[in-house]
Design a protein around this motif. Structure first.
Motif, PDB file in Angstrom:
ATOM      1  N   UNK A  30      15.966  -0.981   1.317  1.00  0.00           N
ATOM      2  CA  UNK A  30      17.297  -0.420   1.102  1.00  0.00           C
ATOM      3  C   UNK A  30      17.378   0.241  -0.279  1.00  0.00           C
ATOM      4  N   UNK A  31      16.653  -0.306  -1.246  1.00  0.00           N
ATOM      5  CA  UNK A  31      16.634   0.258  -2.595  1.00  0.00           C
ATOM      6  C   UNK A  31      15.663   1.432  -2.728  1.00  0.00           C
ATOM      7  N   UNK A  32      14.971   1.767  -1.648  1.00  0.00           N
ATOM      8  CA  UNK A  32      14.077   2.910  -1.678  1.00  0.00           C
ATOM      9  C   UNK A  32      12.621   2.590  -1.933  1.00  0.00           C
ATOM     10  N   UNK A  33      12.265   1.304  -1.936  1.00  0.00           N
ATOM     11  CA  UNK A  33      10.879   0.898  -2.173  1.00  0.00           C
ATOM     12  C   UNK A  33      10.098   0.843  -0.860  1.00  0.00           C
ATOM     13  N   UNK A  34       8.805   1.147  -0.953  1.00  0.00           N
ATOM     14  CA  UNK A  34       7.882   0.999   0.164  1.00  0.00           C
ATOM     15  C   UNK A  34       6.811  -0.013  -0.212  1.00  0.00           C
ATOM     16  N   UNK A  35       6.389  -0.817   0.764  1.00  0.00           N
ATOM     17  CA  UNK A  35       5.265  -1.727   0.580  1.00  0.00           C
ATOM     18  C   UNK A  35       4.002  -0.880   0.599  1.00  0.00           C
ATOM     19  N   UNK A  36       3.382  -0.682  -0.559  1.00  0.00           N
ATOM     20  CA  UNK A  36       2.273   0.262  -0.648  1.00  0.00           C
ATOM     21  C   UNK A  36       1.100  -0.152   0.227  1.00  0.00           C
ATOM     22  N   UNK A  37       0.832  -1.457   0.312  1.00  0.00           N
ATOM     23  CA  UNK A  37      -0.311  -1.898   1.105  1.00  0.00           C
ATOM     24  C   UNK A  37      -0.123  -1.565   2.581  1.00  0.00           C
ATOM     25  N   UNK A  38       0.988  -1.981   3.152  1.00  0.00           N
ATOM     26  CA  UNK A  38       1.187  -1.751   4.585  1.00  0.00           C
ATOM     27  C   UNK A  38       1.392  -0.277   4.896  1.00  0.00           C
ATOM     28  N   UNK A  39       1.944   0.485   3.929  1.00  0.00           N
ATOM     29  CA  UNK A  39       2.179   1.910   4.149  1.00  0.00           C
ATOM     30  C   UNK A  39       0.887   2.705   4.087  1.00  0.00           C
ATOM     31  N   UNK A  40       0.017   2.362   3.134  1.00  0.00           N
ATOM     32  CA  UNK A  40      -1.160   3.196   2.892  1.00  0.00           C
ATOM     33  C   UNK A  40      -2.470   2.544   3.314  1.00  0.00           C
ATOM     34  N   UNK A  41      -2.506   1.226   3.437  1.00  0.00           N
ATOM     35  CA  UNK A  41      -3.741   0.548   3.828  1.00  0.00           C
ATOM     36  C   UNK A  41      -3.585  -0.075   5.203  1.00  0.00           C
ATOM     37  N   UNK A  42      -2.700  -1.054   5.311  1.00  0.00           N
ATOM     38  CA  UNK A  42      -2.331  -1.587   6.609  1.00  0.00           C
ATOM     39  C   UNK A  42      -3.272  -2.608   7.202  1.00  0.00           C
ATOM     40  N   UNK A  43      -4.403  -2.915   6.551  1.00  0.00           N
ATOM     41  CA  UNK A  43      -5.320  -3.896   7.106  1.00  0.00           C
ATOM     42  C   UNK A  43      -4.918  -5.297   6.653  1.00  0.00           C
ATOM     43  N   UNK A  44      -5.620  -6.285   7.163  1.00  0.00           N
ATOM     44  CA  UNK A  44      -5.269  -7.685   6.885  1.00  0.00           C
ATOM     45  C   UNK A  44      -5.938  -8.193   5.616  1.00  0.00           C
ATOM     46  N   UNK A  45      -5.892  -7.414   4.560  1.00  0.00           N
ATOM     47  CA  UNK A  45      -6.538  -7.821   3.323  1.00  0.00           C
ATOM     48  C   UNK A  45      -5.788  -8.951   2.641  1.00  0.00           C
ATOM     49  N   UNK A  46      -6.465 -10.076   2.411  1.00  0.00           N
ATOM     50  CA  UNK A  46      -5.849 -11.193   1.701  1.00  0.00           C
ATOM     51  C   UNK A  46      -6.183 -11.062   0.219  1.00  0.00           C
ATOM     52  N   UNK A  47      -5.415 -11.713  -0.632  1.00  0.00           N
ATOM     53  CA  UNK A  47      -5.587 -11.523  -2.074  1.00  0.00           C
ATOM     54  C   UNK A  47      -5.776 -12.815  -2.849  1.00  0.00           C
ATOM     55  N   UNK A  48      -5.576 -13.981  -2.229  1.00  0.00           N
ATOM     56  CA  UNK A  48      -5.604 -15.201  -3.040  1.00  0.00           C
ATOM     57  C   UNK A  48      -6.211 -16.374  -2.274  1.00  0.00           C
ATOM     58  N   UNK A  49      -6.308 -17.506  -2.996  1.00  0.00           N
ATOM     59  CA  UNK A  49      -6.827 -18.759  -2.446  1.00  0.00           C
ATOM     60  C   UNK A  49      -8.342 -18.710  -2.261  1.00  0.00           C
ATOM     61  N   UNK A  50      -9.022 -18.016  -3.159  1.00  0.00           N
ATOM     62  CA  UNK A  50     -10.466 -17.821  -3.000  1.00  0.00           C
ATOM     63  C   UNK A  50     -11.287 -19.093  -3.168  1.00  0.00           C
ATOM     64  N   UNK A  51     -11.133 -19.862  -4.254  1.00  0.00           N
ATOM     65  CA  UNK A  51     -12.089 -20.946  -4.482  1.00  0.00           C
ATOM     66  C   UNK A  51     -11.859 -22.181  -3.635  1.00  0.00           C
ATOM     67  N   UNK A  52     -10.732 -22.272  -2.945  1.00  0.00           N
ATOM     68  CA  UNK A  52     -10.439 -23.504  -2.213  1.00  0.00           C
ATOM     69  C   UNK A  52     -10.985 -23.507  -0.796  1.00  0.00           C
TER      70      UNK A  52
END
Length: 415
Positions: A301-323
């Motif tokens: 509503x404020x005019x922002x786009x989710x850059x990942x889903x808009x431009x990438x769109x894959x299931x890339x995870x970003x955290x919880x690596x060492x566990x």
């Protein structure tokens, strides 16, 4: 200079390069202009500014008895070296103490511009962490003209020991004298609560802070209401899963929260109604949404786009690596672009310690009100593995338990 369609398309996305005009235009957040002519102008403007951007949770905490992390005394300098070598603007979180700040920034030139909402003490203890949000913004070339920090009022659990919030830094990369409007690049960096109901309420505090500040320039104390005055980036560790695993929140109950009732009416309506990707709030009532859906809808509503889903769109995870004990959950290099992770590797989602996607980047495009345009290349996750000769490599293989998200931003004067 990128003179051809092919060169422009490869710069915007070398992984999934556009072969048609419609897709190429979709790679640029065009709100105005003349189609391909405008795209070509941006890429070939003599004063275009290109900046490599990175948002990253550093996982740096060296406080015995308060969640001490492995190899902090080595990773801080490694992160500093990696970010200095590869990026121009960085939004970092969990830089809790001054020791880690110094080791990290020692790898950057003395001329770098820094804002760090840090603790007041210099000793390595819990007191030093108090009063610190851990948020740091680094700008290689552009002075930070203004800073504003908002501390979340809702906190719970161990996060009460930190000043969780959102750090706004205001850059003016296009000189005022060459611009018809003194618009800025507003960079919002946040680190939200790790768990509990406080996290859900913080998202409404965050949206309100962004709404109140996104259309202001440095020194402007007026109330918001000039749509599109600035370009904006909102990034960080939201601790909200992009793929919306977990329970839903009942929207009618949420509307009773004081944090929600503090929002203007058009944002309150977005809470329990369907919101289209372009920010249009429909008449369709939605009875339950995930926390991430609520954040995405309000920002739309404020005019922002989710850059990942808009431009990438894959299931890339970003955290919880060492566990994660499962090999399929470990990120792997992209064989064609080894600086990055392979975006197409889908982690195992059947374990309680599965990798998640909680780091996000939301962006606004250019409008007729801004003095410059802003475009973003395909967002990627750098393969932030530690050097082969790093100390304590058996304790932590990557520089953090997060991968982070990077993109290249292109800033072009409209004149």
């Amino acid at each position: 200079m990128r003179n051809s369609f092919r060169e422009i398309a490869a710069f915007m996305d070398p992984v999934d390069t556009a072969r048609g005009l419609r897709k190429l235009l979709g790679m640029h957040l065009l709100e105005e202009g003349d189609g391909y002519r405008e795209v070509w102008r941006r890429h070939n403007h003599p004063n275009v500014i290109t900046e490599r951007f990175f948002t990253f949770n550093t996982y740096l905490m060296d406080i015995p008895g308060a969640g001490r992390k492995p190899a902090v005394e080595y990773r801080d300098a490694e992160i500093g070296d990696f970010t200095e070598e590869n990026f121009d603007i960085c939004c970092l979180s969990e830089v809790w103490l001054r020791e880690e700040r110094k080791d990290l920034l020692d790898q950057w030139p003395d001329s770098v511009h820094v804002e760090h909402e840090s603790g007041r003490a210099s000793l390595i203890n819990l007191t030093a962490m108090l009063g610190s949000s851990g948020l740091m913004t680094i700008s290689r070339s552009h002075e930070i003209h203004h800073k504003n920090f908002y501390e979340y009022k809702n906190e719970s659990g161990a996060d009460k020991n930190a000043k969780k919030g959102c750090l706004l830094t205001v850059l003016m990369p296009i000189a005022n004298e060459s611009s018809r409007i003194p618009s800025s690049l507003n960079i919002y960096s946040t680190h939200m609560n790790a768990s509990g109901d406080a996290k859900n309420k913080q998202l409404f505090e965050l949206v309100k802070f962004v709404w109140e500040t996104m259309d202001k320039v440095a020194g402007d104390t007026s109330r918001p209401g000039r749509p599109g005055l600035n370009n904006n980036i909102l990034c960080g560790d939201f601790n909200l899963d992009r793929y919306q695993r977990g329970g839903l929140l009942i929207t009618d109950e949420i509307l009773e929260w004081s944090e929600v009732r503090d929002l203007p009416g058009h944002l309150q309506r977005a809470v329990n109604h369907q919101v289209l990707p372009d920010g249009t709030v429909t008449n369709i009532v939605i009875g339950a949404k995930s926390a991430f859906s609520l954040l995405r809808d309000l920002l739309s509503v404020l005019g922002f786009k989710d850059l990942w889903s808009t431009r990438n769109g894959t299931a890339g995870y970003t955290s919880n690596l060492p566990t994660s004990p499962i090999a399929s959950n470990v990120p792997i290099r992209d064989s064609e672009f080894p600086f990055y992770c392979d975006d197409n590797v889908i982690p195992n989602t059947r374990t309680s310690d599965r990798p998640t996607a909680i780091d996000h980047m939301f962006v606004t495009g250019s409008t007729s009100s801004t003095a410059f345009t802003i475009d973003f290349t395909r967002p990627r996750r750098p393969f932030t593995i530690r050097p082969d000769d790093a100390i304590d490599l058996d304790e932590i293989r990557f520089m953090s338990d997060h991968l982070g998200i990077s993109t290249t931003i292109m800033l072009t004067p409209k004149q």
